[in-house]
Design a protein around this motif. Sequence first.
Motif, PDB file in Angstrom:
ATOM      1  N   CYS A 166       0.827  -1.205   0.000  1.00 52.42           N
ATOM      2  CA  CYS A 166       0.000   0.000   0.000  1.00 52.42           C
ATOM      3  C   CYS A 166       0.864   1.260   0.000  1.00 52.42           C
ATOM      4  CB  CYS A 166      -0.907   0.020   1.235  1.00 52.42           C
ATOM      5  SG  CYS A 166      -2.120  -1.312   1.301  1.00 52.42           S
ATOM      6  N   PHE A 167       0.227   2.360  -0.297  1.00 50.69           N
ATOM      7  CA  PHE A 167       0.889   3.668  -0.340  1.00 50.69           C
ATOM      8  C   PHE A 167       1.241   4.152   1.063  1.00 50.69           C
ATOM      9  CE2 PHE A 167       0.274   8.301   0.086  1.00 50.69           C
ATOM     10  CZ  PHE A 167       1.301   8.757  -0.729  1.00 50.69           C
ATOM     11  N   ILE A 168       2.445   4.687   1.207  1.00 49.53           N
ATOM     12  CA  ILE A 168       2.877   5.335   2.445  1.00 49.53           C
ATOM     13  C   ILE A 168       3.502   6.678   2.060  1.00 49.53           C
ATOM     14  CG2 ILE A 168       4.368   5.215   4.472  1.00 49.53           C
ATOM     15  CD1 ILE A 168       4.302   2.158   4.196  1.00 49.53           C
ATOM     16  N   PRO A 169       3.006   7.800   2.593  1.00 54.41           N
ATOM     17  CA  PRO A 169       3.595   9.101   2.259  1.00 54.41           C
ATOM     18  C   PRO A 169       5.086   9.143   2.576  1.00 54.41           C
ATOM     19  CG  PRO A 169       1.513   9.385   3.427  1.00 54.41           C
ATOM     20  CD  PRO A 169       1.860   7.922   3.499  1.00 54.41           C
ATOM     21  N   ASP A 170       5.832   9.842   1.761  1.00 57.08           N
ATOM     22  CA  ASP A 170       7.293   9.874   1.908  1.00 57.08           C
ATOM     23  C   ASP A 170       7.736  10.343   3.286  1.00 57.08           C
ATOM     24  OD1 ASP A 170       7.705   8.928  -0.622  1.00 57.08           O
ATOM     25  OD2 ASP A 170       8.013  10.907  -1.533  1.00 57.08           O
ATOM     26  N   GLU A 173       7.179   7.684   5.860  1.00 58.98           N
ATOM     27  CA  GLU A 173       8.121   6.587   5.662  1.00 58.98           C
ATOM     28  C   GLU A 173       9.518   6.967   6.142  1.00 58.98           C
ATOM     29  OE1 GLU A 173       8.608   3.004   2.552  1.00 58.98           O
ATOM     30  OE2 GLU A 173       8.056   4.937   1.717  1.00 58.98           O
ATOM     31  N   LYS A 174       9.834   8.251   6.096  1.00 58.70           N
ATOM     32  CA  LYS A 174      11.153   8.716   6.546  1.00 58.70           C
ATOM     33  C   LYS A 174      11.204   8.965   8.052  1.00 58.70           C
ATOM     34  CE  LYS A 174      12.317  10.788   2.087  1.00 58.70           C
ATOM     35  NZ  LYS A 174      12.446  12.055   1.313  1.00 58.70           N
ATOM     36  N   GLY A 175      10.097   8.686   8.735  1.00 57.71           N
ATOM     37  CA  GLY A 175      10.140   8.754  10.190  1.00 57.71           C
ATOM     38  C   GLY A 175       9.338   9.857  10.832  1.00 57.71           C
ATOM     39  N   LYS A 176       8.632  10.658  10.058  1.00 54.91           N
ATOM     40  CA  LYS A 176       7.847  11.730  10.659  1.00 54.91           C
ATOM     41  C   LYS A 176       6.699  11.146  11.466  1.00 54.91           C
ATOM     42  CE  LYS A 176       5.175  15.913   9.748  1.00 54.91           C
ATOM     43  NZ  LYS A 176       4.556  16.824   8.753  1.00 54.91           N
ATOM     44  N   LYS A 177       6.517  11.651  12.691  1.00 51.11           N
ATOM     45  CA  LYS A 177       5.419  11.245  13.560  1.00 51.11           C
ATOM     46  C   LYS A 177       4.365  12.354  13.553  1.00 51.11           C
ATOM     47  CE  LYS A 177       7.708   7.583  15.174  1.00 51.11           C
ATOM     48  NZ  LYS A 177       8.953   7.676  14.428  1.00 51.11           N
ATOM     49  N   ILE A 178       3.137  11.983  13.276  1.00 52.45           N
ATOM     50  CA  ILE A 178       2.083  12.990  13.152  1.00 52.45           C
ATOM     51  C   ILE A 178       0.920  12.664  14.090  1.00 52.45           C
ATOM     52  CG2 ILE A 178       2.703  13.457  10.752  1.00 52.45           C
ATOM     53  CD1 ILE A 178       0.226  11.869   9.904  1.00 52.45           C
ATOM     54  N   GLN A 577       4.902   1.207  12.524  1.00 51.86           N
ATOM     55  CA  GLN A 577       3.902   1.111  11.467  1.00 51.86           C
ATOM     56  C   GLN A 577       2.525   0.868  12.094  1.00 51.86           C
ATOM     57  OE1 GLN A 577       5.195  -1.163   8.029  1.00 51.86           O
ATOM     58  NE2 GLN A 577       3.082  -1.716   7.549  1.00 51.86           N
ATOM     59  N   SER A 578       2.083   1.861  12.849  1.00 49.82           N
ATOM     60  CA  SER A 578       0.788   1.726  13.507  1.00 49.82           C
ATOM     61  C   SER A 578       0.194   3.100  13.773  1.00 49.82           C
ATOM     62  CB  SER A 578       0.914   0.966  14.836  1.00 49.82           C
ATOM     63  OG  SER A 578       1.624   1.723  15.793  1.00 49.82           O
ATOM     64  N   MET A 579      -1.106   3.098  14.060  1.00 48.56           N
ATOM     65  CA  MET A 579      -1.782   4.291  14.554  1.00 48.56           C
ATOM     66  C   MET A 579      -2.184   4.024  15.995  1.00 48.56           C
ATOM     67  SD  MET A 579      -5.096   6.454  13.226  1.00 48.56           S
ATOM     68  CE  MET A 579      -6.337   5.366  13.908  1.00 48.56           C
ATOM     69  N   ALA A 580      -1.729   4.880  16.902  1.00 44.60           N
ATOM     70  CA  ALA A 580      -2.049   4.741  18.314  1.00 44.60           C
ATOM     71  C   ALA A 580      -3.236   5.628  18.659  1.00 44.60           C
ATOM     72  CB  ALA A 580      -0.839   5.137  19.159  1.00 44.60           C
ATOM     73  N   THR A 581      -4.000   5.174  19.649  1.00 48.94           N
ATOM     74  CA  THR A 581      -5.126   5.963  20.132  1.00 48.94           C
ATOM     75  C   THR A 581      -5.402   5.576  21.575  1.00 48.94           C
ATOM     76  OG1 THR A 581      -7.420   6.596  19.679  1.00 48.94           O
ATOM     77  CG2 THR A 581      -6.838   4.300  19.311  1.00 48.94           C
ATOM     78  N   THR A 722       2.086  18.639  19.171  1.00 48.79           N
ATOM     79  CA  THR A 722       2.957  18.841  18.010  1.00 48.79           C
ATOM     80  C   THR A 722       4.425  18.777  18.415  1.00 48.79           C
ATOM     81  OG1 THR A 722       1.263  20.222  16.965  1.00 48.79           O
ATOM     82  CG2 THR A 722       3.503  20.401  16.110  1.00 48.79           C
ATOM     83  N   ASN A 723       4.765  19.426  19.518  1.00 45.60           N
ATOM     84  CA  ASN A 723       6.156  19.416  19.991  1.00 45.60           C
ATOM     85  C   ASN A 723       6.601  17.992  20.338  1.00 45.60           C
ATOM     86  OD1 ASN A 723       6.356  22.173  19.693  1.00 45.60           O
ATOM     87  ND2 ASN A 723       5.849  22.622  21.840  1.00 45.60           N
ATOM     88  N   ARG A 724       5.743  17.253  21.025  1.00 47.71           N
ATOM     89  CA  ARG A 724       6.084  15.881  21.401  1.00 47.71           C
ATOM     90  C   ARG A 724       6.257  14.987  20.169  1.00 47.71           C
ATOM     91  NH1 ARG A 724       5.396  13.308  26.868  1.00 47.71           N
ATOM     92  NH2 ARG A 724       5.531  15.086  28.270  1.00 47.71           N
ATOM     93  N   ARG A 725       5.405  15.194  19.191  1.00 50.13           N
ATOM     94  CA  ARG A 725       5.501  14.398  17.966  1.00 50.13           C
ATOM     95  C   ARG A 725       6.792  14.734  17.208  1.00 50.13           C
ATOM     96  NH1 ARG A 725       2.745  10.098  16.248  1.00 50.13           N
ATOM     97  NH2 ARG A 725       4.079   9.520  17.979  1.00 50.13           N
ATOM     98  N   ASN A 726       7.167  15.998  17.230  1.00 45.66           N
ATOM     99  CA  ASN A 726       8.410  16.401  16.561  1.00 45.66           C
ATOM    100  C   ASN A 726       9.623  15.769  17.245  1.00 45.66           C
ATOM    101  OD1 ASN A 726       7.091  17.947  14.645  1.00 45.66           O
ATOM    102  ND2 ASN A 726       7.283  19.852  15.808  1.00 45.66           N
ATOM    103  N   VAL A 727       9.596  15.737  18.578  1.00 42.80           N
ATOM    104  CA  VAL A 727      10.691  15.106  19.320  1.00 42.80           C
ATOM    105  C   VAL A 727      10.738  13.615  18.993  1.00 42.80           C
ATOM    106  CG1 VAL A 727      11.521  14.476  21.624  1.00 42.80           C
ATOM    107  CG2 VAL A 727      10.689  16.800  21.183  1.00 42.80           C
ATOM    108  N   ALA A 728       9.570  12.985  18.969  1.00 42.62           N
ATOM    109  CA  ALA A 728       9.507  11.551  18.650  1.00 42.62           C
ATOM    110  C   ALA A 728      10.029  11.276  17.243  1.00 42.62           C
ATOM    111  CB  ALA A 728       8.072  11.046  18.795  1.00 42.62           C
ATOM    112  N   SER A 729       9.787  12.210  16.320  1.00 37.76           N
ATOM    113  CA  SER A 729      10.258  12.042  14.941  1.00 37.76           C
ATOM    114  C   SER A 729      11.772  12.011  14.866  1.00 37.76           C
ATOM    115  CB  SER A 729       9.731  13.185  14.062  1.00 37.76           C
ATOM    116  OG  SER A 729       8.320  13.198  14.032  1.00 37.76           O
ATOM    117  N   ASN A 730      12.409  12.736  15.765  1.00 39.69           N
ATOM    118  CA  ASN A 730      13.866  12.864  15.721  1.00 39.69           C
ATOM    119  C   ASN A 730      14.587  11.807  16.552  1.00 39.69           C
ATOM    120  OD1 ASN A 730      13.769  15.174  14.052  1.00 39.69           O
ATOM    121  ND2 ASN A 730      13.328  16.473  15.842  1.00 39.69           N
TER     122      ASN A 730
END
Length: 731
Positions: A166-170, A173-178, A577-581, A722-730
């Motif tokens: 399936c399709f995964i946005p670039d 796939e490069k590790g961005k957490k949203i 590779q999951s969506m958390a809730t 947003t800040n926490r997600r950015n930290v998680a991305s890095n």
Amino acid sequence: MSELIEGLVASRGIESAFVDAWGKPATVSDDTKIKLLKAMGYTVDDQEALEIQVEDSVVKQWLSSLNPVQVLKHDEPFIFPLRVSIEMAAQALTLEVHLEDGAIESREIEAVEHQLINVAEIEDEEFHEYAITLDVDLPMGYHKLTVKQGDVEMASSSIIKVPERCFIPDDIEKGKKIWGLSVQLYCVRSRRNWGIGDFTDLALLVKKAGDNGADFVGLNPIHELYPANPESCSPYGPSSRRWLNYLYIDVEQVPEFDNSVVKAWFKEQAIDKQLENLRACDYVDYEGVAAVKLAALNQVFEQYRTNYLSKNTKQNKAFKTFVAQGGESLQTLAVFEALQEKLKAEGRECWGWPVFPEEYNAYENPSVAKFAKQNKNRVNFYLFLQWQAALQFEAASQAASDAGMSIGLYRDLAVGVSEGSAEIWGNKDLYCTDASVGAPPDILGPLGQNWGLPPMDPIKLYEQAYQPIIDLFSSNMHASGALRIDHVMALLRLWWVYRGDHASKGGYVCYPVEDLLGILALESQRNQSLVIGEDLGTVPEEIRSKLADNGMYSYRVFFFEQAEDGGFYAPEHYPEQSMATLTTHDMPTLIGYWHCDDLALGKDVGLYPDADVLANLYDTRHENKQHILNTLHGHHSISSNISHNVNEVGMTKELNYGMQTHMAAGSSALLSLQLEDWLEMDKPVNIPGTFKEYPNWKRKLSRNLEDIFADDAIVSLAKNLTNRRNVASNN
């Protein structure tokens, strides 16, 4: 069981055993297996008739030169079976591959020159089956294979070439957490809507959420329900999964609403006062909303029809193009709704096609065609509603793109349609209406679940070249950045319950998972839509790996991610590779969970008649809350202002928001949070296992949409997420 029935059980994918939700082996009774065969249309009570039925099926297959469909993986050679009589095996045949782009590849062959794989004697004639290899480079997509002898076409087959995954946005796939918000669209309040959330509300929500850092807004299923029966409001029991719920149309945005005739009607009928009352309700008044919206849309349609659809205008051309693209599925829905409207007006029972007069109980009946012709204007009205709904949904999707969201809207695909639906009415061969899908006993439903949704017959789906499932995936991914597939296990197997049986007495029926996953991947890539599979409940571990390899994102709910010692796994340990809730539409809100409101409600509506069972649930909840506090403090997600002792802690804004930011630090690529928890609401939107006992699918949000993002605390929460997600991305 007889040897014949045992063979059918195996060939039709009815499982005799499975591993239950607690990891224990379970078996399916012979009685259940026989009933499921009966639901599939087999005459299990008459051995002689059954033998003839099975033999006819074998003959039919051998007399068909080609299979109805073949799905080829991205790296598979083009090999397919060809069945011919022995006399024809050495004769010249022409194979034509009609590519999706219109090109035609032609090859001359003699079947006898290829590998023989099977032989049978059919009606005193010998038939051979060969494995034919073609040197045609198939692009990804939908193609047609035909076999001819001279100018006579002997057979045709659909050939589907599918991608690896399936399709995964670039950026993901490069590790961005949203992160994003999930919302039941009908729940949305606003100062301007007509008592139910609509597509204009959705456009505003994505803009506001996007401005505050969200990358998506997840929706409940927005499938079409029943205009003539608005109280059938469960989004998970629709009439059609391909088309949109017309109640989400913003009537004021439909062209010709500002027409002087419509304005005069609006004033004469005191619509403003009606809308004021509908907005003030804490629960959606579906009857009231449907009455005023349908009346207004009728007025608008008459003006639009007069000014545009009765003339050679660009609007009329656009409408006709939409109708043509919708094909028989759209026409079926519109005729169904016009017919249901007529029956209701006559005071006749009309909840679904099973109670329609016999002459109208199937779309292909001559009387239905006659009705459609005689009531063309009403059919066009319902076609018009679908057109306007599609345009407004696309506008909301564009608003998400304009807001810079990386995913934008993500839709939810229900696992089936209700028994009386237009979808079944138009394709009865596909559905086994003497069965319903559900779930065996598990943690969420200890008694098992019966959802009242007739299953598709896997063999009929195959014989229809998977077109119904292709159309479902395509339509639900259109103008959407992601698709959540409710009960994704349906791609592998479904729990069938025979009509009248208890849910625990069902059995699993297998589906062609490899083919369905391939088609899902193809539509995902075409629509650039990420796929999330709701994989809760009784799920074999090997299927989770298969789904992940196919590029699908798993679904991880915090309250279910619990270790054997009772502790909760840190979100940093969730699969990337999951969506958390934190919660779902079938669970209590955070406040409801913490204060055990769901258990009290369950007792009130009769879900927990056993006092000892209920007491045990309260004890378990108390222990779990302590484990949650331990987790939150252990990861410094909440401050020391909050006690470590659960006996001293009620749900507060600090604890609520702390749980949400705790999730944001996790490793899942996607994080979805419910708007109800942002608003600190206590009442659930749905109590599973209830029907009339609780107003499911009606409870609105507590605040108007326009006011939500004006709240400093909510804006601060969004910034922290947003800040926490950015930290998680890095990390």
